[in-house]
Design a protein around this motif. Structure first.
Motif, mmCIF file in Angstrom:
data_model
loop_
_atom_site.group_PDB
_atom_site.id
_atom_site.type_symbol
_atom_site.label_atom_id
_atom_site.label_comp_id
_atom_site.label_asym_id
_atom_site.label_seq_id
_atom_site.Cartn_x
_atom_site.Cartn_y
_atom_site.Cartn_z
ATOM 1 N N LYS A 105 -5.655 -10.349 -6.560
ATOM 2 C CA LYS A 105 -5.637 -9.145 -7.394
ATOM 3 C C LYS A 105 -6.917 -9.021 -8.220
ATOM 4 O O LYS A 105 -7.494 -7.948 -8.328
ATOM 5 N N THR A 109 -7.998 -5.354 -11.134
ATOM 6 C CA THR A 109 -6.650 -4.865 -10.834
ATOM 7 C C THR A 109 -5.686 -5.219 -11.954
ATOM 8 O O THR A 109 -4.817 -4.413 -12.323
ATOM 9 N N PHE A 122 3.235 -8.151 -8.949
ATOM 10 C CA PHE A 122 2.300 -7.242 -8.282
ATOM 11 C C PHE A 122 0.933 -7.175 -8.951
ATOM 12 O O PHE A 122 0.025 -6.542 -8.436
ATOM 13 N N VAL A 324 3.144 1.997 0.466
ATOM 14 C CA VAL A 324 1.859 1.795 -0.221
ATOM 15 C C VAL A 324 0.757 2.156 0.768
ATOM 16 O O VAL A 324 0.511 1.410 1.714
ATOM 17 N N ASP A 327 -3.979 -0.841 -0.069
ATOM 18 C CA ASP A 327 -3.784 -1.996 -0.943
ATOM 19 C C ASP A 327 -5.121 -2.685 -1.171
ATOM 20 O O ASP A 327 -5.901 -2.884 -0.233
ATOM 21 N N LYS A 329 -7.684 -5.774 -2.728
ATOM 22 C CA LYS A 329 -7.870 -7.171 -3.101
ATOM 23 C C LYS A 329 -9.280 -7.344 -3.651
ATOM 24 O O LYS A 329 -10.192 -6.589 -3.312
ATOM 25 N N ASN A 350 -10.248 -3.308 0.484
ATOM 26 C CA ASN A 350 -9.009 -2.571 0.708
ATOM 27 C C ASN A 350 -8.639 -2.545 2.183
ATOM 28 O O ASN A 350 -9.453 -2.169 3.023
ATOM 29 N N GLN A 352 -5.804 -0.673 4.762
ATOM 30 C CA GLN A 352 -5.281 0.681 4.611
ATOM 31 C C GLN A 352 -4.109 0.979 5.554
ATOM 32 O O GLN A 352 -4.315 1.455 6.675
ATOM 33 N N GLN A 394 2.738 -5.661 3.959
ATOM 34 C CA GLN A 394 1.728 -6.714 3.818
ATOM 35 C C GLN A 394 1.971 -7.787 4.895
ATOM 36 O O GLN A 394 2.685 -7.575 5.866
ATOM 37 N N CYS A 400 5.916 -8.902 1.880
ATOM 38 C CA CYS A 400 6.971 -8.365 1.019
ATOM 39 C C CYS A 400 8.279 -9.130 1.194
ATOM 40 O O CYS A 400 8.843 -9.176 2.289
ATOM 41 N N MET A 438 -0.174 5.358 -6.493
ATOM 42 C CA MET A 438 -0.095 4.018 -5.899
ATOM 43 C C MET A 438 0.839 3.987 -4.696
ATOM 44 O O MET A 438 0.570 3.320 -3.702
ATOM 45 N N THR A 439 1.970 4.672 -4.814
ATOM 46 C CA THR A 439 2.919 4.744 -3.713
ATOM 47 C C THR A 439 2.851 6.120 -3.066
ATOM 48 O O THR A 439 2.362 7.069 -3.670
#
Length: 453
Positions: A105, A109, A122, A324, A327, A329, A350, A352, A394, A400, A438-439
């Motif tokens: 993260k 982040t 998260f 999502v 995401d 990193k 990222n 995608q 993920q 997840c 984000m979502t």
């Protein structure tokens, strides 16, 4: 959605954009000079700057998809580093598994998300993440939670079905996205806190919480591209002022739920008709009529597990519309991805899920089409894909934990609704666009009409 220019105090973009561009160019040239004496590096191609992203933020997922169809891996220039984006499954596996320790993260982040998510799983790395992951892993693996959650999902699906039945009988329009979100919220709070939230039934506090959380989620994403967000938070102006109000509402609501629970403890698809046919067959209800209240009794774990086409339809939906869409990193030390591109320490990398679901090199010429059959073999049995290709949940150590939990809820709700109803768009001419947050959500909701089967 407000454009970004309205959020930078009240100054027109035209006044600060030239200065900002000059700063960007200056920083970039300085960076090039400092790196001149080092070995020649193979950076991902430049697809634009932060300005291009800001101008397309209202259509962020679609914009990223268009860039990804041109470049499998690319970078966006910002004043303080690169934003790297990739749809290459080899890169995804490397980031999420092979070199997991080098991508987390990160500080940015955490700063962006901690107002909303605190030190939750998260938003954190290291020991905090490992401890929370271990506890959550144990909870999600218990049979008691599986059985209890299934019953909660069945009960929630029955309530949702009764509401839609009334709307169908009176030929009223419904926002199915809003109804599904409320149903999910009721279920999650019931399972997590053991309290009846009642959002689906119209509890005003629950509705306000849901709206505040969505708006806070939008602002969290904006912070990644707004270099002034900390200043605005300090001065309590613009969208950050709204963010502060929403966070207070969210905190008040969550503490209310916790207090209620404490008191309790103290006192005591493409052819979706095919899914409907499979549900009737699996539940052995081809000809038999059943009441809404009784239908949940037929949705046993065995029945839900046997519906291969339903599982494929849900997975195909998540391929095209992952919860999502992108995401991020943080790269902790200089690195080279499997495709040969170099990454610098501090770059935000990222992968995608939304664009990946639309890549022809991954899914074929019909990548944009909803086709559940792509997940089934010749015998109609579900065939999973690599989690580094289908990235909706993920993969690797951060995969997840609620994946099967989520599948169970979606399948129970979908089986119930499609057994009783057919759905059509209320206005077939209306474009469906995603909201930038984000979502993944549909901007303005998804308005349907339902008809009894």
């Amino acid at each position: 959605m407000d454009s970004f220019s309205t959020t930078i105090f009240s100054i027109p973009t035209s006044l600060f954009a030239p200065a900002f561009v000059a700063l960007l160019i200056s920083l970039f040239i300085t960076r090039r000079l400092l790196l001149h004496s080092r070995r020649k590096q193979n950076y991902p191609p430049i697809a634009g700057t932060i300005f291009h992203t800001l101008f397309n933020l209202h259509r962020f997922s679609e914009y990223q998809t268009s860039l990804s169809k041109k470049y499998k891996t690319f970078r966006i220039l910002t004043p303080f580093g690169n934003y790297i984006y990739t749809v290459d499954p080899a890169n995804v596996e490397y980031i999420l598994k092979t070199n997991f320790a080098n991508y987390g993260k990160g500080d940015l982040t955490y700063e962006v998300m901690s107002d909303l998510l605190g030190d939750g799983i998260f938003a954190v790395d290291g020991e905090k993440w490992r401890q929370q992951r271990k506890i959550a892993s144990f909870e999600f693996s218990t049979k008691m939670l599986r059985d209890y959650s299934s019953q909660v999902f069945r009960n929630s699906a029955m309530r949702l079905t009764e509401i839609i039945s009334d709307l169908a009988s009176s030929n009223q329009v419904m926002d199915i996205q809003d109804l599904m979100m409320k149903s999910s919220m009721d279920s999650i709070f019931k399972i997590g806190f053991g309290v009846e939230l009642g959002v689906l039934s119209g509890l005003e506090k629950g509705k306000a919480f849901s709206k505040a959380f969505d708006e806070a989620s939008c602002q969290i994403l904006y912070r990644y591209f707004d270099i002034f967000w900390k200043v605005k938070r300090f001065l309590n102006i613009g969208l950050e002022a709204t963010m502060k109000k929403n966070l207070q509402l969210i905190d008040d609501f969550v503490y209310m739920v916790i207090d209620r629970k404490t008191k309790q403890m103290t006192e005591q698809g493409q052819d979706m008709d095919k899914v409907a046919r499979e549900v009737r067959s699996a539940t052995k209800l081809q000809e038999k009529k059943v009441k809404i209240d009784d239908f949940g009794n037929y949705l046993t774990e065995e029945v839900i597990s046997s519906m291969q086409y339903l599982h494929a339809a849900v997975t195909e939906t998540l391929r095209l519309y992952p919860a999502v869409p992108i995401d991020v990193k943080c790269c902790f030390s200089d690195d080279t991805l499997p495709d040969g591109f170099d990454i610098n320490r501090g770059d935000m990398v990222n992968y995608q899920p939304y664009p990946m679901g639309r890549m022809e090199f991954l899914w074929g010429d019909d990548a944009d089409e909803f086709r559940p059959e792509r997940w089934l073999d010749n015998d109609g049995i579900f065939m999973p894909e690599s989690p580094f290709k289908f990235t909706a949940f993920q993969a690797g150590p951060r995969v997840c934990l609620g994946k099967e939990f989520a599948y169970r809820q979606i399948k129970i709700v979908a089986a119930t609704l499609l057994y009783f109803f057919k759905f059509e768009m209320w206005d077939s001419r209306r474009d469906v666009k995603c909201r930038t947050m984000m979502t993944l959500q549909i901007d303005g909701g998804l308005h349907l009409c339902a008809m009894h089967r």
